[in-house]
Design a protein around this motif. Structure first.
Motif, short mmCIF file in Angstrom:
data_model
loop_
_atom_site.label_atom_id
_atom_site.label_comp_id
_atom_site.label_asym_id
_atom_site.label_seq_id
_atom_site.Cartn_x
_atom_site.Cartn_y
_atom_site.Cartn_z
N SER A 1 0.81 -1.22 0.00
CA SER A 1 0.00 0.00 0.00
C SER A 1 0.84 1.27 0.00
N PHE A 2 2.14 1.17 0.32
CA PHE A 2 3.00 2.34 0.39
C PHE A 2 3.22 2.97 -0.99
N VAL A 3 2.92 2.24 -2.05
CA VAL A 3 3.04 2.84 -3.39
C VAL A 3 2.01 3.95 -3.58
N LEU A 4 0.96 3.95 -2.74
CA LEU A 4 -0.08 4.98 -2.83
C LEU A 4 0.32 6.29 -2.16
N ARG A 5 1.37 6.24 -1.36
CA ARG A 5 1.70 7.41 -0.54
C ARG A 5 1.91 8.69 -1.34
N PRO A 6 2.63 8.66 -2.47
CA PRO A 6 2.81 9.91 -3.22
C PRO A 6 1.51 10.46 -3.80
N PHE A 7 0.52 9.59 -3.97
CA PHE A 7 -0.72 10.00 -4.63
C PHE A 7 -1.84 10.33 -3.65
N SER A 8 -1.95 9.53 -2.60
CA SER A 8 -2.99 9.77 -1.59
C SER A 8 -2.55 9.16 -0.26
N GLU A 9 -1.93 9.97 0.55
CA GLU A 9 -1.46 9.49 1.86
C GLU A 9 -2.64 9.11 2.74
N ARG A 10 -3.73 9.84 2.59
CA ARG A 10 -4.92 9.56 3.40
C ARG A 10 -5.49 8.17 3.07
N LEU A 11 -5.51 7.81 1.78
CA LEU A 11 -6.00 6.50 1.37
C LEU A 11 -5.08 5.40 1.89
N MET A 12 -3.76 5.63 1.85
CA MET A 12 -2.82 4.64 2.36
C MET A 12 -3.05 4.38 3.85
N VAL A 13 -3.26 5.45 4.62
CA VAL A 13 -3.53 5.32 6.05
C VAL A 13 -4.82 4.55 6.28
N ARG A 14 -5.85 4.85 5.47
CA ARG A 14 -7.15 4.19 5.63
C ARG A 14 -7.04 2.69 5.36
N ILE A 15 -6.28 2.32 4.32
CA ILE A 15 -6.10 0.91 3.99
C ILE A 15 -5.38 0.19 5.11
N ASN A 16 -4.30 0.78 5.64
CA ASN A 16 -3.54 0.14 6.71
C ASN A 16 -4.36 0.02 7.98
N SER A 17 -5.16 1.02 8.27
CA SER A 17 -6.03 0.96 9.44
C SER A 17 -7.06 -0.16 9.29
N LYS A 18 -7.61 -0.29 8.10
CA LYS A 18 -8.61 -1.33 7.84
C LYS A 18 -8.00 -2.73 7.99
N GLY B 1 -17.68 1.95 16.35
CA GLY B 1 -17.20 2.16 14.99
C GLY B 1 -15.77 2.64 14.89
N MET B 2 -14.93 2.39 15.93
CA MET B 2 -13.57 2.91 15.93
C MET B 2 -12.50 1.82 16.03
N LEU B 3 -12.87 0.57 15.83
CA LEU B 3 -11.90 -0.50 15.99
C LEU B 3 -10.75 -0.38 14.98
N ASP B 4 -11.05 0.02 13.74
CA ASP B 4 -10.00 0.20 12.73
C ASP B 4 -9.06 1.34 13.09
N ASN B 5 -9.54 2.26 13.94
CA ASN B 5 -8.83 3.51 14.16
C ASN B 5 -8.15 3.60 15.53
N CYS B 6 -8.01 2.47 16.23
CA CYS B 6 -7.30 2.45 17.51
C CYS B 6 -5.80 2.56 17.27
N LYS B 7 -5.18 3.58 17.84
CA LYS B 7 -3.75 3.80 17.73
C LYS B 7 -3.16 3.78 19.14
N TYR B 8 -2.46 2.71 19.45
CA TYR B 8 -1.92 2.54 20.80
C TYR B 8 -0.51 3.11 20.92
N PHE B 9 -0.19 3.66 22.10
CA PHE B 9 1.20 3.87 22.47
C PHE B 9 1.78 2.49 22.80
#
Length: 314
Positions: A35-52, A109-117
């Motif tokens: 998914s990192f190939v998407l970073r130059p084009f849409s960083e937000r989409l790359m983050v969404r895919i990794n979170s999912k 609705g936040m399970l995909d979006n949990c970011k732990y220390f």
């Protein structure tokens, strides 16, 4: 003979689950890297895919915990809105804590979006550690001088992309043990802080920095979760969680009960002065200690019925 059969069955269950989960995590790692190939084009989409992708692993783990192993989780306290971004602080008893936080995240609705220390060493753990690193979890060394720049860079990206998130921080810095509890009580006594019996004194510096980083951003709330465990046959061992192996080998019901008490605070209402904000956090921990003492004595029967939620794991 029955004990031998049960032991073999438990072992087979644990091995099968571990192999399956690690295999899936490894496969998802490959997709994450791609998914990192998407970073130059849409960083937000790359983050969404990794979170999912990370959320997929969390969802499977939660299904096994709640449905297959019949974990009975109850909730109380302030109502938590659906898909609301927040900083989350929580007492830290065990590695099992993550299942109780994720139980609430999945219902909001936040399970995909949990970011732990997470401790920095975890990122070297094959598959899981790599996946969390790729998904933007916050790795720290518990050294503020070293961690500050890394945290600031991660939060700056979150704010720039307006990344949906529950940013979860165990502000005690460590799991509770009798030795650490004794040390924390002595330290509190010397400093004039509240003396607590169930939780460690929270570390305020990182929390204050997190709150100030997100003032005026898309993250507008602080959630304070109090996690509790009860073994029905050994009530004197209050708040001792089952082991990671135990939760995956056989049913948790009726042996164990799990509970999460929730508080919700608007960041705009929190003190702006750093010392006052640190005192505010210590006050929350004193309140948390009182809640845990109530649960130790009477479990949820000791809580006001008005604060109990109608929903539970089953």
């Amino acid at each position: 003979m029955s004990l031998i059969i049960r032991g073999v069955s438990d072992t087979v269950n644990a091995v099968f689950y571990s192999v399956t989960l690690f295999g899936m995590a490894g496969t998802l790692n490959m997709i994450q890297i791609s998914s990192f190939v998407l970073r130059p084009f849409s960083e937000r989409l790359m983050v969404r895919i990794n979170s999912k992708l990370v959320g997929t692993v969390w969802r499977i783990m939660q299904y096994v915990f709640e449905k297959r192993k019949k974990a009975h989780i109850t909730f109380s306290g302030d109502k938590i809105p659906y898909k609301e971004n927040a900083l989350v602080v929580c007492n830290h008893q065990s590695s099992i804590d993550i299942y109780l936080i994720n139980a609430l995240a999945s219902r909001r609705g936040m399970l995909d979006n949990c970011k732990y220390f997470v401790k920095d060493s975890v990122k070297y753990l094959p598959f899981f550690g790599w996946g969390m690193w790729l998904a933007g979890f916050i790795y720290v060394k518990r050294n503020w001088t070293e961690d500050q720049k890394r945290i600031h860079a991660t939060f700056s990206t979150m704010k720039r992309l307006e990344t949906p998130a529950w940013i979860i921080n165990y502000v005690e810095g460590s799991r509770v043990t009798l030795k650490k509890l004794y040390e924390a009580q002595n330290f509190s006594r010397a400093r004039g802080y509240p003396i607590m019996d169930h939780v460690l004194l929270p570390r305020t510096k990182g929390f204050v920095s997190c709150v100030n980083e997100f003032r005026g951003s898309h993250v507008n709330y602080v959630y304070d979760f109090t996690i509790a465990y009860r073994h029905r046959d050994h009530k004197k061992l209050f708040n001792q969680a089952p082991s990671m192996v135990r939760i995956h080998v056989r049913s948790l019901w009726p042996e164990y009960d799990f509970h999460v008490h929730c508080r919700r605070f608007a960041i705009k209402d929190l003190p702006k002065d750093e010392e006052e904000l640190g005192n505010w956090l210590r006050d929350r921990w004193a309140e948390k200690d009182h809640i845990l003492d109530t649960l130790r004595k009477d479990w949820t029967d000791g809580l006001d019925r008005a604060v109990m939620w109608n929903e539970s794991s089953w």
